[in-house]
Design a protein around this motif. Structure first.
Motif, PDB file in Angstrom:
ATOM      1  N   UNK A 159       0.829  -1.206   0.000  1.00 51.71           N
ATOM      2  CA  UNK A 159       0.000   0.000   0.000  1.00 51.71           C
ATOM      3  C   UNK A 159       0.870   1.265   0.000  1.00 51.71           C
ATOM      4  N   UNK A 160       1.908   1.269   0.827  1.00 51.74           N
ATOM      5  CA  UNK A 160       2.787   2.440   0.928  1.00 51.74           C
ATOM      6  C   UNK A 160       3.506   2.702  -0.395  1.00 51.74           C
ATOM      7  N   UNK A 161       4.043   1.653  -0.995  1.00 57.26           N
ATOM      8  CA  UNK A 161       4.783   1.823  -2.251  1.00 57.26           C
ATOM      9  C   UNK A 161       3.882   2.271  -3.396  1.00 57.26           C
ATOM     10  N   UNK A 162       2.682   1.703  -3.469  1.00 57.82           N
ATOM     11  CA  UNK A 162       1.776   2.042  -4.569  1.00 57.82           C
ATOM     12  C   UNK A 162       1.402   3.517  -4.563  1.00 57.82           C
ATOM     13  N   UNK A 163       1.324   4.099  -3.384  1.00 59.07           N
ATOM     14  CA  UNK A 163       0.906   5.490  -3.296  1.00 59.07           C
ATOM     15  C   UNK A 163       2.038   6.480  -3.139  1.00 59.07           C
ATOM     16  N   UNK A 164       3.272   6.015  -3.256  1.00 57.25           N
ATOM     17  CA  UNK A 164       4.409   6.884  -2.978  1.00 57.25           C
ATOM     18  C   UNK A 164       5.072   7.368  -4.258  1.00 57.25           C
ATOM     19  N   UNK A 165       4.805   8.606  -4.630  1.00 57.68           N
ATOM     20  CA  UNK A 165       5.386   9.190  -5.834  1.00 57.68           C
ATOM     21  C   UNK A 165       6.686   9.931  -5.572  1.00 57.68           C
ATOM     22  N   UNK A 166       7.232   9.789  -4.357  1.00 59.93           N
ATOM     23  CA  UNK A 166       8.447  10.536  -3.993  1.00 59.93           C
ATOM     24  C   UNK A 166       9.727   9.761  -4.247  1.00 59.93           C
TER      25      UNK A 166
END
Length: 94
Positions: A33-40
């Motif tokens: 979940x964290x990786x999928x939403x992390x555009x940084x």
């Protein structure tokens, strides 16, 4: 937010798993979940975290699923081993 801050967020999640504060399933789902939403993410940090994304995606706590394709799926122990390796790599990443 700096790269060190971002790295720290992921290390905190990994450390919670390695200390037994969350289960392998909670870690796997949380990491995905964290990786999928992390555009940084970019560069070496992204490359390292992306490796673990694949591992987290391959984790299952269902023995029947694991047995159906043990070349693809990984167990709690495998996930823990991969998390330890990633933690060490992240701590030395500059």
């Amino acid at each position: 937010m700096t790269t060190e801050d971002i790295k720290g967020e992921y290390l905190q999640l990994i450390d919670c798993f390695l200390k037994g504060e969350i289960t392998a399933n909670e870690f796997s789902l949380g990491y995905l979940h964290k990786m999928k939403g992390d555009g940084r993410l970019f560069g070496k940090l992204y490359d390292l975290l992306e490796e673990m994304f694949g591992e987290a995606n391959s984790y299952t706590d269902n023995q029947d699923i694991y047995n159906s394709d043990p070349e693809f799926y990984i167990t709690d122990q495998d996930l823990r081993f991969k998390a330890v390796a990633l933690s060490e790599k992240l701590r030395y990443l500059e």
